[in-house]
Each structure stands twice: as C-alpha cells, then as structure tokens.
Design a protein around this motif. Structure first.
Motif, PDB file in Angstrom:
ATOM      1  N   LEU A 177       0.825  -1.204   0.000  1.00 35.93           N
ATOM      2  CA  LEU A 177       0.000   0.000   0.000  1.00 35.93           C
ATOM      3  C   LEU A 177       0.864   1.260   0.000  1.00 35.93           C
ATOM      4  CD1 LEU A 177      -2.688  -1.195   2.547  1.00 35.93           C
ATOM      5  CD2 LEU A 177      -3.047  -0.826   0.105  1.00 35.93           C
ATOM      6  N   GLU A 178       1.927   1.252   0.772  1.00 33.72           N
ATOM      7  CA  GLU A 178       2.818   2.414   0.806  1.00 33.72           C
ATOM      8  C   GLU A 178       3.501   2.603  -0.543  1.00 33.72           C
ATOM      9  OE1 GLU A 178       5.126   1.319   4.198  1.00 33.72           O
ATOM     10  OE2 GLU A 178       3.405   1.603   5.554  1.00 33.72           O
ATOM     11  N   HIS A 179       3.844   1.494  -1.198  1.00 35.82           N
ATOM     12  CA  HIS A 179       4.426   1.555  -2.543  1.00 35.82           C
ATOM     13  C   HIS A 179       3.426   2.159  -3.537  1.00 35.82           C
ATOM     14  CE1 HIS A 179       6.423   0.181  -6.232  1.00 35.82           C
ATOM     15  NE2 HIS A 179       5.259  -0.325  -6.595  1.00 35.82           N
ATOM     16  N   LEU A 180       2.168   1.746  -3.458  1.00 36.36           N
ATOM     17  CA  LEU A 180       1.149   2.290  -4.357  1.00 36.36           C
ATOM     18  C   LEU A 180       0.995   3.790  -4.169  1.00 36.36           C
ATOM     19  CD1 LEU A 180      -1.655  -0.437  -3.999  1.00 36.36           C
ATOM     20  CD2 LEU A 180       0.105  -0.275  -5.776  1.00 36.36           C
ATOM     21  N   ALA A 181       0.990   4.219  -2.902  1.00 36.45           N
ATOM     22  CA  ALA A 181       0.832   5.646  -2.611  1.00 36.45           C
ATOM     23  C   ALA A 181       2.005   6.457  -3.150  1.00 36.45           C
ATOM     24  CB  ALA A 181       0.695   5.853  -1.105  1.00 36.45           C
ATOM     25  N   ARG A 182       3.214   5.908  -3.052  1.00 35.21           N
ATOM     26  CA  ARG A 182       4.407   6.637  -3.503  1.00 35.21           C
ATOM     27  C   ARG A 182       4.505   6.711  -5.023  1.00 35.21           C
ATOM     28  NH1 ARG A 182       6.984   3.309   0.244  1.00 35.21           N
ATOM     29  NH2 ARG A 182       7.899   2.129  -1.486  1.00 35.21           N
ATOM     30  N   THR A 183       3.965   5.723  -5.717  1.00 34.78           N
ATOM     31  CA  THR A 183       4.207   5.611  -7.153  1.00 34.78           C
ATOM     32  C   THR A 183       3.040   6.075  -8.006  1.00 34.78           C
ATOM     33  OG1 THR A 183       3.518   3.274  -7.050  1.00 34.78           O
ATOM     34  CG2 THR A 183       5.883   3.741  -6.885  1.00 34.78           C
ATOM     35  N   ALA A 187      -9.748   0.224   7.630  1.00 31.17           N
ATOM     36  CA  ALA A 187      -8.901   1.146   8.384  1.00 31.17           C
ATOM     37  C   ALA A 187      -7.424   0.879   8.107  1.00 31.17           C
ATOM     38  CB  ALA A 187      -9.198   1.021   9.881  1.00 31.17           C
ATOM     39  N   PHE A 188      -7.034  -0.383   8.069  1.00 30.05           N
ATOM     40  CA  PHE A 188      -5.649  -0.764   7.768  1.00 30.05           C
ATOM     41  C   PHE A 188      -5.255  -0.229   6.398  1.00 30.05           C
ATOM     42  CE2 PHE A 188      -2.462  -3.413   5.830  1.00 30.05           C
ATOM     43  CZ  PHE A 188      -1.589  -3.779   6.849  1.00 30.05           C
ATOM     44  N   THR A 189      -6.130  -0.410   5.431  1.00 28.32           N
ATOM     45  CA  THR A 189      -5.819  -0.018   4.054  1.00 28.32           C
ATOM     46  C   THR A 189      -5.667   1.487   3.936  1.00 28.32           C
ATOM     47  OG1 THR A 189      -7.060  -1.939   3.264  1.00 28.32           O
ATOM     48  CG2 THR A 189      -6.592  -0.206   1.660  1.00 28.32           C
ATOM     49  N   ARG A 190      -6.583   2.221   4.514  1.00 29.91           N
ATOM     50  CA  ARG A 190      -6.507   3.685   4.413  1.00 29.91           C
ATOM     51  C   ARG A 190      -5.289   4.226   5.175  1.00 29.91           C
ATOM     52  NH1 ARG A 190     -12.705   4.834   4.117  1.00 29.91           N
ATOM     53  NH2 ARG A 190     -12.919   4.771   1.844  1.00 29.91           N
ATOM     54  N   LEU A 191      -4.977   3.627   6.305  1.00 26.07           N
ATOM     55  CA  LEU A 191      -3.813   4.071   7.063  1.00 26.07           C
ATOM     56  C   LEU A 191      -2.543   3.952   6.232  1.00 26.07           C
ATOM     57  CD1 LEU A 191      -2.344   4.891   9.696  1.00 26.07           C
ATOM     58  CD2 LEU A 191      -2.295   2.452  10.285  1.00 26.07           C
ATOM     59  N   HIS A 192      -2.357   2.804   5.575  1.00 24.04           N
ATOM     60  CA  HIS A 192      -1.097   2.562   4.878  1.00 24.04           C
ATOM     61  C   HIS A 192      -1.072   3.137   3.468  1.00 24.04           C
ATOM     62  CE1 HIS A 192       0.787   0.290   8.066  1.00 24.04           C
ATOM     63  NE2 HIS A 192      -0.379  -0.323   8.260  1.00 24.04           N
ATOM     64  N   LEU A 193      -2.199   3.582   2.976  1.00 26.69           N
ATOM     65  CA  LEU A 193      -2.207   4.319   1.718  1.00 26.69           C
ATOM     66  C   LEU A 193      -1.773   5.776   1.922  1.00 26.69           C
ATOM     67  CD1 LEU A 193      -5.383   3.189  -0.254  1.00 26.69           C
ATOM     68  CD2 LEU A 193      -3.010   3.009  -1.029  1.00 26.69           C
ATOM     69  N   ALA A 194      -1.821   6.247   3.155  1.00 28.79           N
ATOM     70  CA  ALA A 194      -1.360   7.604   3.455  1.00 28.79           C
ATOM     71  C   ALA A 194       0.164   7.637   3.405  1.00 28.79           C
ATOM     72  CB  ALA A 194      -1.849   8.025   4.835  1.00 28.79           C
ATOM     73  N   THR A 195       0.695   8.701   2.839  1.00 30.35           N
ATOM     74  CA  THR A 195       2.142   8.816   2.688  1.00 30.35           C
ATOM     75  C   THR A 195       2.551  10.261   2.958  1.00 30.35           C
ATOM     76  OG1 THR A 195       3.994   8.424   1.181  1.00 30.35           O
ATOM     77  CG2 THR A 195       1.978   9.258   0.201  1.00 30.35           C
ATOM     78  N   PRO A 196       3.734  10.504   3.504  1.00 28.20           N
ATOM     79  CA  PRO A 196       4.129  11.861   3.865  1.00 28.20           C
ATOM     80  C   PRO A 196       4.160  12.845   2.699  1.00 28.20           C
ATOM     81  CG  PRO A 196       5.545  10.271   4.941  1.00 28.20           C
ATOM     82  CD  PRO A 196       4.689   9.512   3.982  1.00 28.20           C
TER      83      PRO A 196
END
Length: 267
Positions: free
Chosen positions: A218-224, A254-263
């Motif tokens: 999820l963090e990778h998706l948000a960054r890319t 909740a897990f998905t939305r949390l980890h889709l957030a990126t700085p």
C-alpha cells in the motif's frame, strides 16, 4: 500527510456465504468507496439491472467485475469461458466499472488455454475496461504440487496488458509478493488485498494478520501514483456473528486507508 485518490472497494466475495446485497449494505455502512462484484451462484450477482439498483440504492459505485472463473461457477453465464468474458465486459461497461478481473484458464480447458493470451489481448483492445489477469498458485496435496492453470499461475510470465495481484495467492504460492509487483511494473492495474501465513492454503486473511507485505504494498502504491483500485477480498466465513464480520471488514478498511497515506507525493 498526503492521502492519494486510490479508491478502496469491498469485494462481494468478502461476505460469503452472505448475499451480494449484504456486501453493498456493509460497504455503505462502513464507508468503502465502492464494490467489486464477484459473479457467482447468487442470481443478483449475475443480473446487471439488479446490480445497478443496488448500486443506486446504497450510493456505492461498482468499480470492478470479477468474471466467473471459479470451479463453483463453471455453469454461471454459460459453460463457454469466452462468453463469460464477453458478458463480464458488457456488465462492466453498463455499470461503469473500470476493470474485469479474470483468472488464467484451468489446464483442462485446453482450447481456451491455448488461445487465452492472444484472446485476452484482443478483448482488451476492444474496450476501455481493463482486463486485469490475476496471479494464482500451484495446488498442493501433501508434498506434491499440481499445476492447475495454463499457461501458468505466474501471470508475469505472459504479455498481458494488465494484471491483478492477490496477496493471499502470493502467500499460497510462497513467492516474494513485492518482487512480483516489480515484475508487473506499470501493468499492475488492480489489487486484491488480503493476507496469508504461507501455509499453502488460500487464506484471504484480514490485512495485518498474516506475513504478507500488505502495508509495504500500500505504501508503494501511494508513492508511485497507482491509478487502479484496491479491493478488500477477505474471508469472513468463520465470523460467528454479523457484528464480528462487520468489525473485521471495518478493520480491513482502516488498515488499508492508514497505509495508503504517505508523507509526500512523489513527483
């Protein structure tokens, strides 16, 4: 903190053995962005007008249609696999869904398997709907592996235009899911998010309850700048009550939305 525009949907398979209509109700109640319809033995899942009414009533857009590719759906929408895909595409177009999820053929579907890669490519060129072919896994019995899919369960070995990655299937395959994501590259169009423990069973656990890199993906998706949808396709069959099922699906969201957030958004 940047929250990407990626939509998070609930697969109607996540409420099995409850009905398609229950999935729409829970998706609305819990705040999902839409649903993915698994076309299976529930008559509502096969009926475009019934699905449209559910979508309108619950204000839940249908973001994807999962073609009937399972063993239990061999007779849904005819026994001809190409007709199933034509009907899935037509349903997606009528319902405004952006993707059709399809599994590679079973090995015993010999003619279908022989023509599948070329045929999927041809169908993908005839529509704006993405045909996203999903990674599967070898079937195991004791210490033996059986190759159930053709051309193969590892879809990155073929030149498909778009892919779905399923992390529960990656777990069952005992492969590195993030390495598969890298091989898929910009052809990764759709996510089936679920966890697995590597046990060899297709578990579809709530994300965070297994060993798969759900958060990392999820963090990778948000960054890319991923432009597809994330679909929670989890197993709640063991829920002892409707309240427990609802709590599990809320936790997954909740897990998905949390980890889709990126700085910060990568430019």
């Amino acid at each position: 903190m940047h929250i990407p525009d990626t939509k998070v949907a609930l697969s109607t398979a996540s409420v099995y053995p409850e009905s398609t209509s229950v999935a729409f109700e829970l998706a609305e109640k819990l705040g999902y962005d839409g649903v993915e319809v698994m076309v299976w033995n529930d008559p509502v899942s096969q009926d475009v007008e019934a699905l449209r009414r559910l979508s309108d009533a619950h204000r839940m857009p249908i973001l994807a249609v999962h073609a009937p590719c399972l063993l239990i759906t061999q007779r849904v929408w005819t026994t001809d696999p190409w007709t199933k895909l034509v009907r899935a595409r037509a349903a997606a177009e009528k319902l405004g869904a952006g993707a059709v999820v399809v599994h590679p053929p079973f090995r015993w579907q010999r003619q279908y398997a022989r023509d599948f890669v070329e045929g999927i490519g041809r169908m993908a060129g005839e529509t704006d709907v993405r045909f996203a072919v999903e990674n599967m896994y070898p079937w195991r019995y004791r210490d033996r592996e059986m190759l159930a899919y053709a051309p193969g369960w590892d879809v990155t070995e073929e030149e498909y235009r778009h892919f779905t990655i399923d992390l529960s299937h990656a777990s069952t395959s005992r492969i590195d899911a993030m390495e598969m994501v890298r091989r898929m590259g910009d052809r990764l169009a759709h996510i089936h998010l679920a966890d697995g423990s590597g046990s060899g069973k297709d578990e579809h656990l709530i994300p965070g309850r297994g060993s798969q890199p759900c958060a990392e993906l999820l963090e990778h998706l948000a960054r890319t700048g991923f432009d597809g949808h994330v679909v929670l396709e989890v197993n709640t069959r063991r829920s002892v009550s409707a309240a427990e099922r609802e709590a599990d699906l809320a936790e997954a969201l909740a897990f998905t939305r949390l980890h889709l957030a990126t700085p910060a958004r990568v430019r």
